[in-house]
Design an enzyme around this catalytic site. Structure first.
Site, mmCIF file in Angstrom:
data_model
loop_
_atom_site.group_PDB
_atom_site.id
_atom_site.type_symbol
_atom_site.label_atom_id
_atom_site.label_comp_id
_atom_site.label_asym_id
_atom_site.label_seq_id
_atom_site.Cartn_x
_atom_site.Cartn_y
_atom_site.Cartn_z
ATOM 1 N N HIS A 1 -3.719 6.225 3.510
ATOM 2 C CA HIS A 1 -4.498 5.074 3.057
ATOM 3 C C HIS A 1 -3.941 3.778 3.641
ATOM 4 O O HIS A 1 -4.679 2.950 4.188
ATOM 5 C CB HIS A 1 -4.492 5.026 1.530
ATOM 6 C CG HIS A 1 -5.362 3.955 0.938
ATOM 7 N ND1 HIS A 1 -4.910 2.655 0.723
ATOM 8 C CD2 HIS A 1 -6.642 3.973 0.485
ATOM 9 C CE1 HIS A 1 -5.876 1.938 0.189
ATOM 10 N NE2 HIS A 1 -6.938 2.710 0.017
ATOM 11 N N SER B 1 -11.228 -1.021 -0.466
ATOM 12 C CA SER B 1 -9.916 -0.961 0.188
ATOM 13 C C SER B 1 -10.037 -1.191 1.683
ATOM 14 O O SER B 1 -9.075 -1.614 2.327
ATOM 15 C CB SER B 1 -9.251 0.401 -0.053
ATOM 16 O OG SER B 1 -8.757 0.509 -1.356
ATOM 17 N N ASP C 1 0.848 -1.191 0.000
ATOM 18 C CA ASP C 1 0.000 0.000 0.000
ATOM 19 C C ASP C 1 0.886 1.244 0.000
ATOM 20 O O ASP C 1 2.046 1.183 -0.427
ATOM 21 C CB ASP C 1 -0.933 -0.012 1.221
ATOM 22 C CG ASP C 1 -2.294 0.600 0.921
ATOM 23 O OD1 ASP C 1 -2.368 1.831 0.780
ATOM 24 O OD2 ASP C 1 -3.286 -0.146 0.820
#
EC number: 3.4.21.-
Length: 474
Positions: free
Chosen positions: A242, A422, A200
């Site tokens: 994120h 996600s 990620d």
């Protein structure tokens, strides 16, 4: 400079098979394989080295750069041809110019990645590439590293929670009883002994959700396979948030589904562009498999979360042939994970019904769609059919999920609610880690089957596919 992933053709054409921990011979606990070997795989690094490309993995001092030593002179009177090599260390980048690899005086660079069964090659001159193709193209696919990957695009307005709200932990975890997470934790099943890999944007290792553990972290640079821009093992950081949110859902110590897993995080996605390349993902997977295959880890169960994927169709300027080559190479790498007894959990995408991205559409992936905490399918959750395969395989909580994001300069930590597949994928990755914690001798395929068999069925939908239902721990 041109970059290619060299993958043996026999590797791409080989179908997934029972891995080294398969049950056909009754073997239950065997060391993880360190590579899926193909006879021709070693030919690429040998040939590239003979052509003058420098290995990114060889130790030694940094070579002289082209600005510090004379170049070889061409024939008298010959015009200087425009080169394709990158900038040397004396080059001053112009404002707004694209980022260029810092190179030396060699003909190119390469990195042999035996655990994913590929070699990444950077050619600085067309003549060197032509010579390499003449020697290797019979046995290897030259896959141009030109198709961008990214994590699933942002969901539509109103699907995310307000940013920077909730600077402290919730009074209690919010995973519903039906998820099985509270029951698992009450029984002492919290992911201990399981390795969880995450590709990620990174992870903030000093956030309160993660500071209590040691996180193995690899920063994969823009040019990870260059000896001049090496990937680095450093303390975890995340300029986007994120990855920290994903890690918090799967493994946060206060709010994570499996708070006692060992985290292995590779930062492969840039915060500025939210894009990455096949080469960077390959380098991240290679690093994960290297960590998982260490002697002290070879018997331990593992899960990998991938909240990233290719666009649904070839981007402008990319031919369908090159796009399909990239897909096949990525599928080969996902297959490596499964064959190494690592369960790949993949976000399905955020483009809604009748849209299926990759790698979620690969049969080797456990593809995850999103529902809210009332079991309603999220409007953005991708679904569809590819051939005879229905995507997603299973659903996870992915609407307004509370998790860690970032810290301010005064060290004040933030938690936010975010939405997307996600977020659903790391929830399912955490569920997989709980199953692997309870029964570490199960293979990755057996854990996948267990998740699908225990899923809570969801109401039929006219527009959405929900696979086997909501993933839970039972």
């Amino acid at each position: 400079m041109k970059s290619y992933l060299l993958v043996p053709k026999e590797s791409i054409e080989t179908h997934a098979h029972v891995g080294p921990r398969g049950t056909q011979q009754g073997e239950r606990v065997l060391p993880r394989t360190t590579a899926l070997r193909f006879a021709v795989a070693n030919k690429a690094p040998d040939a590239l080295s003979a052509l003058g490309l420098r290995s990114a993995t060889l130790p030694g001092v940094r070579p002289q750069v082209s600005g510090q030593e004379p170049r070889k002179r061409g024939k008298k009177g010959a015009k200087q041809q425009p080169g394709t090599r990158g900038a040397d260390s004396s080059t001053v980048p112009l404002p707004g110019a694209p980022v260029t690899e810092q190179t030396g005086a060699e003909a190119g660079s390469y990195r042999f990645m035996p655990l994913v069964g590929a070699t990444m090659a950077h050619f600085y001159e067309d003549a060197t590439e032509k010579a390499a193709r003449a020697d290797l193209e019979k046995d290897f696919e030259f896959i141009p590293d030109v198709v961008p990957l990214s994590f699933p695009g942002p969901v539509s307005a109103g699907q995310t929670g307000p940013r920077n709200v909730g600077m402290s932990s919730l009074a209690k975890r919010e995973w519903p009883e039906e998820s099985g997470v509270p029951i698992a934790h009450a029984q002492g099943i919290r992911g201990a002994g399981v390795m969880l890999g995450i590709l990620d944007t990174g992870v903030d290792a000093d956030h309160p959700e993660h500071a209590a553990r040691v996180i193995q972290f690899r920063y994969v640079s823009l040019f990870p396979n260059s000896p001049h821009n090496p990937a680095r093992d450093i303390r975890g950081f995340d300029p986007d948030g994120h990855g920290t949110h994903v890690c918090g859902i799967a493994a946060g110590v206060h709010h994570g589904v499996a708070p006692e897993v060992d985290l292995y995080v590779a930062s492969v996605i840039e915060s500025e562009t939210i894009r990455t390349s096949l080469g960077r993902v390959a380098a991240g997977m290679e690093w994960l498999l290297h960590q998982f295959s260490r002697p002290e880890n070879s018997l331990r169960p593992a899960v990998v979360n991938l909240s990233l994927g290719f666009p649904l169709c070839p981007p402008p300027g990319i031919t369908e042939a090159d796009y399909n080559l990239n897909l096949r190479a990525l599928q080969t790498m996902i297959r490596r994970l499964l064959d190494s007894n690592v369960l790949p959990v993949v976000a399905a995408g955020n483009s809604g019904p009748d849209t299926v991205g990759y790698p979620a559409a690969f049969p080797e992936s456990l593809a995850v769609g999103a529902v809210d905490f009332e079991r309603n399918v999220a409007t953005f959750s991708a679904s569809g059919t590819v051939g005879r395969r229905i995507v997603p395989d299973v659903m996870g909580y992915g609407v307004s999920v509370y998790s860690s994001t970032e810290r301010r300069c005064n060290n004040q930590a933030f938690y936010e609610r975010m939405s997307g597949t996600s977020m659903a994928a790391p929830y399912v990755a955490g569920i997989a880690a709980l199953y692997r914690c309870r029964a570490p001798d199960l293979t990755a395929v057996e854990v996948r089957d267990l998740i699908l068999a225990n899923a809570v069925k969801l109401p039929r939908s006219a527009t959405h596919r929900t696979g086997k239902g909501l993933a839970v721990f039972r």
